[in-house]
Design an enzyme around this catalytic site. Structure first.
Site, PDB file in Angstrom:
ATOM      1  CE  LYS A  10      -1.681   2.425   3.952  1.00 21.17           C
ATOM      2  NZ  LYS A  10      -2.241   2.531   4.835  1.00 21.17           N
ATOM      3  CB  SER A  11       3.558   2.866   2.085  1.00 20.54           C
ATOM      4  OG  SER A  11       3.352   2.125   3.168  1.00 20.54           O
ATOM      5  CB  SER A 155       1.815  10.752  10.849  1.00 21.45           C
ATOM      6  OG  SER A 155       1.738   9.857   9.153  1.00 21.45           O
ATOM      7  CB  SER A 156       6.883   9.374   8.383  1.00 16.31           C
ATOM      8  OG  SER A 156       5.955   8.090   8.135  1.00 16.31           O
ATOM      9  CD  GLN A 157       0.545   8.644   6.481  1.00 10.76           C
ATOM     10  OE1 GLN A 157      -0.546   8.511   6.274  1.00 10.76           O
ATOM     11  NE2 GLN A 157       0.571   7.088   5.716  1.00 10.76           N
ATOM     12  CG  ASP A 301       1.654   0.632   9.691  1.00 13.57           C
ATOM     13  OD1 ASP A 301       0.925   0.881  10.923  1.00 13.57           O
ATOM     14  OD2 ASP A 301       1.484   1.655   8.818  1.00 13.57           O
ATOM     15  CG  ASN A 324       3.692   6.127  15.801  1.00 12.09           C
ATOM     16  OD1 ASN A 324       4.175   5.530  16.811  1.00 12.09           O
ATOM     17  ND2 ASN A 324       3.889   5.558  14.405  1.00 12.09           N
ATOM     18  CE  LYS A 328       0.212   4.722  12.590  1.00 14.73           C
ATOM     19  NZ  LYS A 328       1.314   5.050  11.275  1.00 14.73           N
ATOM     20  CE  LYS A 399      -6.569   2.228   5.717  1.00 10.82           C
ATOM     21  NZ  LYS A 399      -7.785   3.882   5.464  1.00 10.82           N
TER      22      LYS A 399
END
Length: 421
Positions: A10-11, A155-157, A301, A324, A328, A399
Site C-alpha cells: 500500500k505504501s 506520522s512520517s507521512q 504498523d 503513534n 492510526k 482497506k
C-alpha cells in the site's frame, strides 16, 4: 514449504501514484495493490484531472508536471491516510481550487503539522471544520519552495508529502525535522523519488536532520510494486506460531524497500528460524516462542501483529515506543489491550508501551475491530489457536487486502489457499 503471494505494498503503491502523476510522460505501475485505499487514491487523481487507466496487473498514469488538469475539484479521500495527506500536497503545486474531505474515521486523524507546513510555504489552505483535520480546501497557485521546520513525531507521512512536493516547487525545498517516527517509510520515499529522477540529500547537525530537495521535477518510468511487508507480517507470525510451519514470501528479500520486513528480526529473536535471500523471505517454526522487550517505533504498523502473537510466548512481551499507534485508524494500543483482556490474557499498558504476559486465550469472543484492518488481520493469528474468535467488522480488511479471509483461512490446513512449489 508453503509459498504465499502477498498483494502489492500500500505504501509503495500510494507513493508511486503520486510520483507518476507528477512526472513528465506516462508511467506504468506493475502489480499495484488493488484495495479500498489505493482505488480511492486513483479516483482522487482522476477527480483532479489526471488520466489513470487501470487494467489487471498494471496501472498507467499520464503525468502532469504542472499540476491538476482541472481548475476546480472535490476529492473524497475515503479512509486513506496517504490519500488524505499526499493529494493536497500534490494539488498545491498546481493552480485552482481543490476541496478535500474524508470519512469520519479519517476526519479524526491529525493533519495539522502538514497543513501548517504548507501554509508556511505560502499555500492558501483552509480547514472547513476542526483546525488541523479534514475537510480542507486548497487554493493553489504553485509553490515557490524554501525552508521550513517540521515535527513528524506523529506520522512520517507529513514529511513524505512535503518531500514528494519538493521537486515540483520553483526553488526547491529544505525540511528540517525535529522529531520523526517510522523513519524506514521516509527511506522508501527517498528511494522512490530518486528512481523517478529527483535529487534529494540529507544533512545531520545540531539543529536536527535536514532534507534538501532540488526543483528537478520527475521523469516517467515503468515501476514494479513489491509485496506489502506489513501484510506479510501476519503470515510470518502464523508460521512462527507453528508447530512445524514454514512460509515463504517471494518478492521480499534483502533489497526490499519496506522497513516493516524487520518484523522477521523480531520473530528471530523470539526463536523462529528466519532466512532472507535476494528474492524471498522464509520463516519457520522451531517450536519455541520466547518473550522479549522490543522497540517498535520504526515498524509500528506491525505492533498489533506481535501483540496478537504475544500470549503464546514463554515469557512477557513488552513493546515500547509506539505512541503513534494511538492515532492510526483507531487507538491500536488500547484496541489490542482491550481485546486481549477479553480473551483472558494479562495485559498492562502505558502512554507508549504495552506488556503482554503469557496466557491461553479463550473464546468465544467477538473482537472489537474499530473498523481497523490491522486489528482484524492481527487477531486472525490469535484465532489459529483460539476457537470461537469472530470479528464485529471483518470486511474492513478491504482497506488493504480484500481477499484476506479467503487466503488466511488456508492456515486452518496451512496451505489450502496458498501455493506449494
Amino acid at each position: 514449504m508453503t509459498v504465499i503471494d502477498i498483494p502489492g505494498s500500500k505504501s509503495v503503491t500510494a507513493r508511486a501514484l503520486f510520483l507518476a502523476a507528477a512526472a513528465e510522460g506516462t508511467t506504468t505501475l506493475l502489480r499495484p495493490l488493488v484495495s479500498d485505499d489505493t482505488e480511492g487514491f486513483a479516483e482522487g487523481l482522476a477527480a483532479l484531472g489526471y488520466a489513470v487507466r487501470r487494467e489487471p496487473g498494471a496501472w498507467h498514469v499520464e503525468g502532469r508536471p504542472a499540476g491538476p488538469g482541472t481548475a476546480e475539484a472535490d476529492v473524497y479521500c475515503r479512509d486513506g491516510a496517504t490519500t488524505a495527506r499526499f493529494l493536497p500536497a500534490l494539488a498545491a503545486a498546481g493552480r485552482g481550487t481543490f476541496r478535500f474531505d474524508a470519512s469520519a474515521q479519517m476526519r479524526r486523524r491529525p493533519l495539522g503539522p502538514l497543513t501548517t507546513a504548507l501554509r508556511e510555504l505560502g499555500v492558501d489552505l483552509r480547514h472547513g471544520g476542526k483546525e488541523g483535520h479534514h475537510p480542507l480546501s486548497v487554493h493553489a497557485d504553485g509553490v515557490r519552495g524554501g525552508a521550513l521546520t517540521l515535527d513528524a513525531g506523529q506520522s512520517s507521512q507529513y514529511l513524505t508529502a512535503l518531500l514528494m512536493l519538493g521537486p515540483l516547487t520553483a526553488e526547491g525545498l529544505a525540511v528540517t525535522v525535529t522529531d520523526l517516527v517510522s523513519e524506514p517509510y521516509v527511506e522508501i520515499t527517498l528511494a522512490m523519488m530518486r528512481s523517478f529522477g529527483a535529487e534529494v540529500t540529507r544533512e545531520d547537525d545540531e539543529r536536527g536532520r535536514t532534507y534538501r530537495v532540488a526543483p528537478t521535477g520527475y521523469r516517467a518510468r515503468t515501476y514494479a510494486i513489491e509485496p506489502d511487508a506489513s501484510t506479510a507480517s501476519y503470515f510470518f507470525a502464523a508460521a512462527a506460531l507453528g508447530p512445524g510451519r514454514s512460509v515463504t514470501v517471494p518478492g521480499l528479500g534483502t533489497g526490499a524497500l519496506q522497513g516493516d520486513l524487520a518484523f522477521v528480526d523480531v520473530l528471530r529473536r523470539m526463536g523462529a528460524d528466519v532466512e532472507v535471500t535476494d528474492g524471498a523471505t522464509t520463516v519457520r517454526s522451531t517450536g519455541t516462542l520466547r518473550g522479549l522487550t522490543v522497540n517498535m517505533r520504526d515498524i509500528s504498523d506491525t505492533m498489533p501483529t506481535l501483540a496478537a502473537l504475544a500470549p503464546f510466548a514463554d515469557g512477557p512481551v513488552r513493546i515500547e515506543d509506539v505512541a503513534n499507534t494511538r492515532v492510526k485508524e483507531c487507538d491500536r494500543l488500547d484496541a489490542c489491550a482491550d481485546n486481549l483482556r477479553r480473551l483472558g490474557v494479562p495485559v498492562t499498558t502505558g502512554p507508549d508501551w504495552i506488556e503482554i504476559r503469557p496466557g491461553t486465550p479463550a473464546g468465544p469472543v467477538e473482537i472489537a475491530t474499530h473498523g481497523d484492518h490491522r486489528i482484524v488481520m492481527s487477531f486472525a493469528v490469535t484465532a489459529l489457536r483460539t476457537p470461537g474468535i469472530t470479528f464485529d467488522d471483518p470486511g474492513c480488511v478491504k482497506k488493504t487486502f480484500p481477499d484476506f479471509h479467503r487466503v488466511f483461512g488456508g492456515f486452518g490446513t496451512f496451505g489450502a489457499f496458498a501455493r506449494t512449489p
